[in-house]
Design a protein around this motif. Structure first.
Motif, PDB file in Angstrom:
ATOM      1  N   VAL A   1       0.833  -1.204   0.000  1.00  0.00           N
ATOM      2  CA  VAL A   1       0.000   0.000   0.000  1.00  0.00           C
ATOM      3  C   VAL A   1       0.867   1.253   0.000  1.00  0.00           C
ATOM      4  O   VAL A   1       0.619   2.207  -0.744  1.00  0.00           O
ATOM      5  CB  VAL A   1      -0.953  -0.007   1.212  1.00  0.00           C
ATOM      6  CG1 VAL A   1      -1.686   1.328   1.327  1.00  0.00           C
ATOM      7  CG2 VAL A   1      -1.956  -1.150   1.096  1.00  0.00           C
ATOM      8  N   GLY A   2       1.922   1.260   0.830  1.00  0.00           N
ATOM      9  CA  GLY A   2       2.781   2.432   0.927  1.00  0.00           C
ATOM     10  C   GLY A   2       3.494   2.756  -0.375  1.00  0.00           C
ATOM     11  O   GLY A   2       3.719   3.932  -0.689  1.00  0.00           O
TER      12      GLY A   2
ATOM     13  N   ALA B   1       0.509   2.105   6.742  1.00  0.00           N
ATOM     14  CA  ALA B   1       1.300   2.553   5.594  1.00  0.00           C
ATOM     15  C   ALA B   1       1.443   4.074   5.564  1.00  0.00           C
ATOM     16  O   ALA B   1       2.478   4.601   5.132  1.00  0.00           O
ATOM     17  CB  ALA B   1       0.655   2.059   4.303  1.00  0.00           C
ATOM     18  N   GLU B   2       0.412   4.798   6.025  1.00  0.00           N
ATOM     19  CA  GLU B   2       0.488   6.253   6.064  1.00  0.00           C
ATOM     20  C   GLU B   2       1.439   6.738   7.147  1.00  0.00           C
ATOM     21  O   GLU B   2       2.088   7.782   6.990  1.00  0.00           O
ATOM     22  CB  GLU B   2      -0.903   6.837   6.311  1.00  0.00           C
ATOM     23  CG  GLU B   2      -1.865   6.665   5.142  1.00  0.00           C
ATOM     24  CD  GLU B   2      -3.264   7.141   5.480  1.00  0.00           C
ATOM     25  OE1 GLU B   2      -3.449   7.626   6.628  1.00  0.00           O
ATOM     26  OE2 GLU B   2      -4.157   7.036   4.632  1.00  0.00           O
ATOM     27  N   ALA B   3       1.549   5.979   8.240  1.00  0.00           N
ATOM     28  CA  ALA B   3       2.332   6.434   9.393  1.00  0.00           C
ATOM     29  C   ALA B   3       3.799   6.011   9.324  1.00  0.00           C
ATOM     30  O   ALA B   3       4.645   6.632   9.980  1.00  0.00           O
ATOM     31  CB  ALA B   3       1.704   5.909  10.684  1.00  0.00           C
TER      32      ALA B   3
ATOM     33  N   LEU C   1      10.889   0.837  14.995  1.00  0.00           N
ATOM     34  CA  LEU C   1      10.802   1.191  13.583  1.00  0.00           C
ATOM     35  C   LEU C   1       9.485   1.875  13.227  1.00  0.00           C
ATOM     36  O   LEU C   1       9.447   2.749  12.351  1.00  0.00           O
ATOM     37  CB  LEU C   1      10.963  -0.069  12.723  1.00  0.00           C
ATOM     38  CG  LEU C   1      12.373  -0.674  12.698  1.00  0.00           C
ATOM     39  CD1 LEU C   1      12.339  -2.090  12.141  1.00  0.00           C
ATOM     40  CD2 LEU C   1      13.318   0.198  11.872  1.00  0.00           C
ATOM     41  N   THR C   2       8.412   1.497  13.900  1.00  0.00           N
ATOM     42  CA  THR C   2       7.099   2.047  13.551  1.00  0.00           C
ATOM     43  C   THR C   2       6.721   3.281  14.355  1.00  0.00           C
ATOM     44  O   THR C   2       5.763   3.970  14.001  1.00  0.00           O
ATOM     45  CB  THR C   2       6.007   0.971  13.742  1.00  0.00           C
ATOM     46  OG1 THR C   2       6.072   0.456  15.087  1.00  0.00           O
ATOM     47  CG2 THR C   2       6.188  -0.160  12.758  1.00  0.00           C
ATOM     48  N   THR C   3       7.473   3.566  15.424  1.00  0.00           N
ATOM     49  CA  THR C   3       7.181   4.761  16.223  1.00  0.00           C
ATOM     50  C   THR C   3       8.264   5.813  16.103  1.00  0.00           C
ATOM     51  O   THR C   3       8.143   6.895  16.678  1.00  0.00           O
ATOM     52  CB  THR C   3       7.014   4.394  17.712  1.00  0.00           C
ATOM     53  OG1 THR C   3       8.248   3.832  18.210  1.00  0.00           O
ATOM     54  CG2 THR C   3       5.878   3.401  17.904  1.00  0.00           C
ATOM     55  N   GLY C   4       9.346   5.494  15.360  1.00  0.00           N
ATOM     56  CA  GLY C   4      10.439   6.442  15.217  1.00  0.00           C
ATOM     57  C   GLY C   4      11.364   6.480  16.406  1.00  0.00           C
ATOM     58  O   GLY C   4      12.202   7.381  16.519  1.00  0.00           O
TER      59      GLY C   4
END
Length: 432
Positions: free
Chosen positions: A348-349, A369-371, A411-414
């Motif tokens: 999607v990304g 995918a947006e985040a 990885l997903t929260t930075g």
């Protein structure tokens, strides 16, 4: 048999089909090119039995991909019908069931195939078949051969007995040691098309079209997994619990909780799968020792009881090893589901337009995918692959899963930049 075929690779093609051929081949859904290769080999084998010098058959095969082809091939080789592999004769039925005197099926419940088991097979391979066709040994877990077991098998592959056929089955080529695979004719089965698997579920099991389509996508080509997802609501519920994990990784504490939940989920499924069998084996053991519950008049009751306790201890160790293997297999399957989830987010990304495995979770996947940047999603997949490798290397499952989920959280929260992804390997499920 002709030696020219040994070590040769045959890759199944990419054409689609709704269902496999009839007879013993009916379970090989979407494998029409591979079935054509095996049927040609069966015809060549029959010609060789008739004294003709015909190429196309080898004394050793390595078949990789979805399970089931080894038994079907063995049944066709023993069948006297024309064309071979009718599925109705005694030879076909007994070969598929594992009761044919000249077909030995080997599948271990333990973590590996030991050298003593393979030596027994090698001795049997040196014997002439009871019937008038072939002595066939089907090793369905050849990826679990220990190094010593592979060495014991090697000589039999190099110097095969007359009318002996080895059929080795594994998830991928890389799962088998090079010395073994180099001496076998390789047949690589493709992942069955989603449409073929869904059609099989609808036609053979009467599954509703929407459930069949879901199970075919979610199973990623594994026929047994697709059947379970389509026919067992509890299996679908467990998978939903696994796919809920990415939404719980906002905090480190959630990572720890989710890791414990995932490992316990695998352990719970393993217990459910083995508890009935464990009880049956224990009852059969006690019956074999004919325990009467106390001392006997001839004074042998106490000695028999001590022997029973020792046998019980050995049985318990075997059952623990079997449960450990099954738990790992269930956990590995859950990790594959997570890989598919993050793969969908990556699709999607990137705007790739490919079909999603988890179409029902599209909204959650689109939000992920947006985040999260595509590079980070790729590294999430890499972290899950590293977790699979760690568990395979005997790292404690809870520690491996905790480390994986912490990495995914970062990885997903930075919370962490991460490092470049390492090469990934083997995305097939371990369970066969």
């Amino acid at each position: 048999m002709t030696g020219e075929t040994t070590g040769r690779s045959t890759q199944s093609g990419s054409s689609t089909g709704a269902l496999a051929a009839p007879g013993v081949w009916s379970d090989l859904v979407g494998q029409e090119p591979a079935v054509a290769v095996l049927r040609d080999a069966v015809r060549a084998a029959s010609a060789q039995l008739a004294g003709q010098d015909v190429a196309g058959m080898s004394h050793a095969w390595l078949i990789t991909g979805p399970p089931g082809s080894g038994r079907a091939f063995a049944a066709a080789l023993q069948c006297d019908a024309e064309p071979a592999g009718c599925g109705d004769c005694t030879s076909c039925r007994t070969s598929l069931a594992g009761t044919h005197p000249d077909v030995t099926l080997v599948r271990t419940d333990q973590l590996s195939l030991r050298v003593d088991e393979i030596r027994d097979l090698v001795r049997k391979a040196a014997m002439s078949p009871v019937g008038h066709r072939w002595q066939i040994l089907v090793v369905e877990d050849s990826d679990r051969l220990t190094e010593q077991a592979a060495d014991a098998l090697l000589k039999s592959l190099e110097e095969p007995a007359d009318r002996t056929v080895w059929l080795l089955c594994a998830p991928t080529v890389e799962d088998v040691v090079p010395t073994i695979r180099s001496r076998c004719r390789l047949l690589v089965l493709r992942t069955p098309p989603t449409e073929a698997v869904a059609g099989m579920l609808r036609d053979r099991y009467g599954v509703a079209p929407d459930i069949a389509d879901f199970a075919a996508r979610a199973s990623q080509g594994h026929i047994g997994r697709a059947r379970a997802l389509a026919t067992q609501p509890e299996v679908r519920e467990r998978r939903e619990r696994v796919l809920a994990i990415p939404k719980k990784l906002g905090q480190l504490s959630g990572c720890m909780t989710a890791a414990a939940e995932l490992v316990e989920l695998a352990a719970e499924e393993a217990r459910e799968a083995t508890s009935e069998l464990d009880a049956k084996e224990l009852a059969e053991l006690e019956q074999a020792y004919a325990v009467t519950g106390g001392k006997s008049g001839n004074g042998r009751g106490g000695k028999r009881s001590r022997h029973l306790q020792a046998a019980k201890k050995d049985l318990e160790e075997q059952q623990k090893t079997r449960a450990k293997r099954l738990q790992r297999d269930v956990l590995d399957r859950a990790l594959l589901d997570l890989i598919a989830y993050y793969r969908d987010a990556l699709v999607v990304g990137l705007g790739a337009g490919a079909q999603l495995v988890n179409e029902g979770a599209r909204r959650d996947i689109e939000r992920l995918a947006e985040a999260v940047a595509p590079e980070s999603l790729l590294r999430c997949i890499d972290a899950i692959c590293e977790c699979r490798e760690a568990i395979e290397a005997n790292v404690a499952p809870l520690l491996a899963v905790e480390a994986m989920l912490v990495a995914v959280h970062r990885l997903t929260t930075g919370a962490g930049a991460g490092s470049p992804p390492r090469p990934r390997r083997r995305l097939r499920p371990r369970q066969r």
